[in-house]
Scaffold this active site. Sequence first.
Site, PDB file in Angstrom:
ATOM      1  N   ASP A   1     -11.496   2.773   4.273  1.00  0.00           N
ATOM      2  CA  ASP A   1     -11.463   1.382   4.013  1.00  0.00           C
ATOM      3  C   ASP A   1     -13.305   1.205   3.942  1.00  0.00           C
ATOM      4  OD1 ASP A   1      -9.563  -0.514   3.285  1.00  0.00           O
ATOM      5  OD2 ASP A   1      -9.266  -0.723   5.613  1.00  0.00           O
TER       6      ASP A   1
ATOM      7  N   LYS B   1       0.771  -1.192   0.050  1.00  0.00           N
ATOM      8  CA  LYS B   1       0.088  -0.049   0.073  1.00  0.00           C
ATOM      9  C   LYS B   1       0.759   1.182  -0.097  1.00  0.00           C
ATOM     10  CE  LYS B   1      -3.698  -2.607   1.905  1.00  0.00           C
ATOM     11  NZ  LYS B   1      -4.509  -2.870   3.291  1.00  0.00           N
TER      12      LYS B   1
ATOM     13  N   GLN C   1      -4.881  -1.937   9.275  1.00  0.00           N
ATOM     14  CA  GLN C   1      -4.654  -3.111   8.989  1.00  0.00           C
ATOM     15  C   GLN C   1      -5.057  -4.342   9.680  1.00  0.00           C
ATOM     16  OE1 GLN C   1      -3.071  -3.612   5.690  1.00  0.00           O
ATOM     17  NE2 GLN C   1      -3.841  -5.794   6.110  1.00  0.00           N
TER      18      GLN C   1
END
Lengths: 372, 372
Positions: free
Chosen positions: A199, A132, A176
């Site tokens: 997200d 990422k 994460q």
Amino acid sequence: MAWTIFTDGASSTTATLLPFRLSSLYRKNGVHVCLHRFLSKPLRVGVAMPTAPARLTVSLTHTSTSLSPVVASAMTTEASAKVIDGKLVAKQIRDEIAAEVSRMKESAGIVPGLAVILVGDRKDSATYVRNKKKACESVGINSFEVHLPEESTEQEVLKSILGFNDDPSVHGILVQLPLPSHMNEENILNAVSIEKDVDGFHPLNTGRLAMRGREPLFVPCTPKGCIELLHRYGIDIKGKRAVVIGRSNIVGMPVALLLQNEDATVSIIHSRTKNPEDITRQADIIISAVGQPNMVRGKWIKPGAVVIDVGINPVEDAAHPRGYRLVGDVCYEEACKVASAVTPVPGGVGPMTIAMLLANTLSAAKRAYNLA
Amino acid sequence: MAWTIFTDGASSTTATLLPFRLSSLYRKNGVHVCLHRFLSKPLRVGVAMPTAPARLTVSLTHTSTSLSPVVASAMTTEASAKVIDGKLVAKQIRDEIAAEVSRMKESAGIVPGLAVILVGDRKDSATYVRNKKKACESVGINSFEVHLPEESTEQEVLKSILGFNDDPSVHGILVQLPLPSHMNEENILNAVSIEKDVDGFHPLNTGRLAMRGREPLFVPCTPKGCIELLHRYGIDIKGKRAVVIGRSNIVGMPVALLLQNEDATVSIIHSRTKNPEDITRQADIIISAVGQPNMVRGKWIKPGAVVIDVGINPVEDAAHPRGYRLVGDVCYEEACKVASAVTPVPGGVGPMTIAMLLANTLSAAKRAYNLA
């Protein structure tokens, strides 16, 4: 002998064909799973560019002398589905984002920023975070990282989140997953500011996604990537029967809501569904996100259906340098014979997830500065 | 001539059978709609109590001399479905709530309170608010009402909501919809404190309903009522095929999420669905909330399916004192011949909505005081 197609993992317009032999069939959780063993080196094949809704014509170019013309000819007959090349589409999207980030920087001096919080020492998580970060760099987005030890407290993670919530140079925050088991995932994800929830996992974003007439600030990246693939390949969704296999918060549920928002008639299949094969065979569009290697067989697919395979499952493969390879939820080589279009694994939905994360981060920055 | 069964609107264990003649068929939005004209006075019939999952045996008692024994006999053969008596279940639930409210008052001195905000002069809205107020009184819940004029500003409505948000004697807040057209419904509903959102319309509650492993503080009343009817009649949901017709924020979408949370395999049908009849015929459980009188015909229903009809649609009826009567989305008399159980309109889902509102208000009060 049969054939399967994989993209080669590079940002190019080529895909890789691998001949394989069905080496074993086993049963897992009541599902027949097929394992394959690769027999020879790859053969390179041209793949259609997206945006053209017409069926793909695969043109073959021999690069391996070990294949006979007969085998190559059989392959063209058997594998008739268009390959939906996620790697290629993701590359296009990243190029578009890079251009826009560059314009924002020049015209307004603004650089979008993504903060990633990693807790613990899982190797796979560290790899995802590194990818990422690299992806951010490649399009000019600033990346920030906090790496906390496995034994951190929930409070320490929350403190990092609240710091990024208040930091005006950070426009997107990503925690994460999975978190260490002593932490409450819900508490931690809910602490992310709704304006920075790139997200799209905040329940307020999910609620807005579910409600007609409401717009979520962010749509979760993988589901958004699935729909983007359909759009960029000119595949109609409106009025179509869609079956989503799997009902996870991260993929199945939001992708079902997205399909419904696009006027598909959606059915959701899960572990308690009694006749998944029969229901799936009614679908014009199948999106599978269940994590069962090769669960969706050719006979589950209506001829001409479009298949989006979100599963990324490692299966043993002695011929592979790592000792395993990645396959999807869908028996790819069977799907290729029945479907009109299908995503490979890897190189299908996978690359789209990071591309959509970058797109969400760009949107967050634009929203923060009231840019169009 | 054929027959239909309606509950009589009273809190009793009886239902009303009305003979009717199919008087007209017309097409609306591509759907054939049947209208009926009632021919004679009601005939009273005993209805099974809920909680008994076995099929209902309907026992007939003539109260009308205009009916021949032949007609009555034909009726028992044709109308084989169990009647799901929402009036009766709602009465049971209200009795349970009244007992619990009484205990709370005696043991802790707490009285749950519901505030209703009504804006404008719509007669139907005024009736709904009056009914809710009466229902509160009947179970011992305090009710508060603010009635604002049609020309009020959004700010004035928001001020009322914020006042109730801060009032510790108010545990539930309900804004009667629809609001006048100059107001932003989303802004107003979002202002209701999540802890007092007894209608369950806040996107945070919807998001939690959609996500596995999350619990909404409140589930919208009508969808909750549908599921409660299935539970109280002992109808299995897990593993069953369910079709929801309609995708509104108030009924269709949340009831689909509830069915899925109970492990049904759910398909959602809407105005863009191309073959609603074929899909509906696959369902073990049909929940219709679409607002089209008699849209779901007998041939849409799989023999033995359970039908929950949320529609309450007025249709012209010269024989009725008001000039109209209420029918559901489902052609009731046809459904009775095919389904194993069916809700009447009125007297099915309708009475459950207010019962669930009272249940949500009680829950809100218990949660405010950390009572079990």
